[in-house]
Design a protein around this motif. Structure first.
Motif, PDB file in Angstrom:
ATOM      1  N   ASN A  32      37.449  46.130  33.917  1.00 59.42           N
ATOM      2  CA  ASN A  32      38.829  45.957  34.374  1.00 59.42           C
ATOM      3  C   ASN A  32      39.192  44.479  34.543  1.00 59.42           C
ATOM      4  O   ASN A  32      39.040  43.723  33.606  1.00 59.42           O
ATOM      5  N   LYS A  33      39.609  44.061  35.714  1.00 54.80           N
ATOM      6  CA  LYS A  33      40.131  42.692  35.860  1.00 54.80           C
ATOM      7  C   LYS A  33      39.062  41.628  35.563  1.00 54.80           C
ATOM      8  O   LYS A  33      39.388  40.496  35.234  1.00 54.80           O
ATOM      9  N   PHE A  34      37.787  41.999  35.691  1.00 56.44           N
ATOM     10  CA  PHE A  34      36.728  41.009  35.450  1.00 56.44           C
ATOM     11  C   PHE A  34      36.504  40.764  33.959  1.00 56.44           C
ATOM     12  O   PHE A  34      35.868  39.815  33.575  1.00 56.44           O
ATOM     13  N   ARG A  35      36.999  41.674  33.122  1.00 52.92           N
ATOM     14  CA  ARG A  35      36.719  41.568  31.694  1.00 52.92           C
ATOM     15  C   ARG A  35      37.693  40.636  30.961  1.00 52.92           C
ATOM     16  O   ARG A  35      37.397  40.140  29.877  1.00 52.92           O
ATOM     17  N   TYR A  36      38.851  40.401  31.549  1.00 54.61           N
ATOM     18  CA  TYR A  36      39.859  39.591  30.865  1.00 54.61           C
ATOM     19  C   TYR A  36      39.406  38.149  30.654  1.00 54.61           C
ATOM     20  O   TYR A  36      38.743  37.566  31.514  1.00 54.61           O
ATOM     21  N   SER A  37      39.829  37.578  29.536  1.00 52.14           N
ATOM     22  CA  SER A  37      39.490  36.186  29.242  1.00 52.14           C
ATOM     23  C   SER A  37      40.123  35.253  30.264  1.00 52.14           C
ATOM     24  O   SER A  37      39.681  34.128  30.455  1.00 52.14           O
ATOM     25  N   ILE A  86      27.861  46.778  35.989  1.00 48.33           N
ATOM     26  CA  ILE A  86      29.009  47.359  35.268  1.00 48.33           C
ATOM     27  C   ILE A  86      30.285  47.180  36.089  1.00 48.33           C
ATOM     28  O   ILE A  86      31.317  46.749  35.576  1.00 48.33           O
ATOM     29  N   ALA A  87      30.169  47.503  37.388  1.00 54.44           N
ATOM     30  CA  ALA A  87      31.363  47.420  38.250  1.00 54.44           C
ATOM     31  C   ALA A  87      31.930  46.004  38.295  1.00 54.44           C
ATOM     32  O   ALA A  87      33.140  45.825  38.439  1.00 54.44           O
ATOM     33  N   SER A  88      31.060  45.016  38.156  1.00 55.20           N
ATOM     34  CA  SER A  88      31.562  43.637  38.243  1.00 55.20           C
ATOM     35  C   SER A  88      31.880  43.042  36.879  1.00 55.20           C
ATOM     36  O   SER A  88      32.034  41.824  36.754  1.00 55.20           O
TER      37      SER A  88
END
Lengths: 241, 136
Positions: B24-29, B19-21
């Motif tokens: 936030n910034k990791f989810r953006y396309s 989840i942590a990875s």
């Protein structure tokens, strides 16, 4: 900005909301709801902009007059609004143009004085906070522990104190834990960037108060793990031939 | 997972890392390598269906429940720590406790707690609660 005095140009007012490209739907919803403005994409950003002066006066200004901003952005809004009203009153004289240029010179990144912010009454309510959280807060995991935090420039610290006080009073949503710790924020100031942040990391506070509170107020799934949406609202005006 | 204690189980810990990875910034396309894909609802439910380590109905705070769980697992004796560098177990490993490992390596006790069983290195060290050959 082109200097209107120098080349006989007119003043153009702009209201913009800039988001990450993944959040284009949000801006399209705003555009559809307000019935004004345009949307354009540039690299990783998508921008909703209102430039038509009638739309600014009839749609944008009434919104922010009815629902006042709470951070120091309110000072920029007031100056921007004052300038718009000067323009609204009729053809610009040399004096009124000078007034507008003076206002512009002290706005946004050029603002030096925040004294008048001390007189601004801060009123936090749940819906305002939800919108603020969408733009300014983070639901994150650090060292495998969850936290919730909101960061602001230090000159808007008052709004963080008000939010912290507001969250202390939100109702308990999960009652099994006896004497569950109500949300107490922890403040820290990063001196190099002049950014102050308030964080909540107590598990009982997050689970028993903040999580039920966010759900009750209709926080969207995006507001959960993905609240790091950079909502930036700019007020600016610039010369146009 | 923290409220009910699942984060203290290996399955919960692994899920938390996933989840942590992926937020936030990791989810953006536009994230480097593309948008991270988070765990599916099925995976989440599989972990949350495991009996909760904490008895939340006891009314105790998270801190007390975590302390109780830790003591029940034998924290007084200390938990063994296996330390690896570049995939090779270091000479003094395994250490009898987090404290012993952190003292020997000149690290904070919290570092071991944060990094153990995460497959993430800290100053080149990898920490495990069991020998690397044992599936986590």
């Amino acid at each position: 900005m082109q200097n209107p005095q120098k080349n006989n140009t007119s003043l153009k007012f702009t209201f913009r909301v800039v988001l990450h490209i993944d959040d284009r739907d949000v801006l399209e919803y705003i555009q559809k709801t307000l019935g004004v403005g345009t949307i354009h994409t540039s690299d990783a950003c998508v921008t909703f902009a209102v430039q038509r002066f009638e739309d600014i006066v009839q749609v944008i200004i009434p919104i922010f007059d009815t629902f006042p901003l709470q951070t120091t952005k309110v000072l920029d809004y007031k100056d921007w609004r004052t300038a718009a009203m000067i323009k609204f009153q009729g053809p610009l004289s040399k004096d009124s143009l000078a007034k507008i240029l003076l206002l512009k010179a002290g706005m946004n990144q050029n603002r030096k004085s925040f004294d008048s912010y001390c007189n601004h009454t801060i009123e936090i309510n749940a819906l305002w906070l939800l919108g603020f959280v969408e733009g300014e807060a983070t639901f994150g995991i650090k060292h495998l522990a969850p936290y919730f935090s909101i960061a602001q420039k230090a000159n808007s610290a008052r709004v963080l104190y008000a939010i912290e006080a507001f969250l202390r009073k939100i109702p308990l949503g999960f009652t099994l834990t006896k004497n569950s710790q109500y949300p107490i924020g922890s403040f820290s100031l990063r001196e190099t960037t002049a950014v102050i942040s308030c964080s909540w990391s107590n598990i009982d506070s997050l689970h028993d108060y903040i999580l039920p509170g966010a759900r009750a107020r209709g926080a969207s799934p995006r507001c959960g793990p993905r609240a790091r949406v950079s909502l930036v609202v700019y007020h600016s005006f610039h010369g146009k031939k | 997972m923290h409220k009910f204690g699942h984060y203290l189980l290996p399955e919960g810990r692994n899920l938390l890392i996933k989840i942590a990875s992926s937020i936030n910034k990791f989810r953006y396309s536009t994230a480097k390598g593309g948008a991270a894909v988070g765990p599916t609802l099925e995976i989440l439910n599989t972990v949350l269906d495991i009996d909760a380590p904490f008895n939340v109905e006891s009314g105790l705070s998270h801190t007390l429940l975590a302390q109780q769980f830790s003591l029940a697992r034998g924290s007084r004796k200390g938990f063994p720590v296996y330390v690896y560098v570049n995939g090779v177990e270091i000479e003094s490993s395994p250490f009898p406790s987090y404290y012993a490992a952190s003292k020997a390596l000149g690290l904070s006790n919290r570092v071991i707690f944060r990094y153990i069983d995460t497959s993430r290195t800290y100053k080149g060290y990898l920490f495990y609660s069991a020998p690397l050959s044992v599936p986590k």
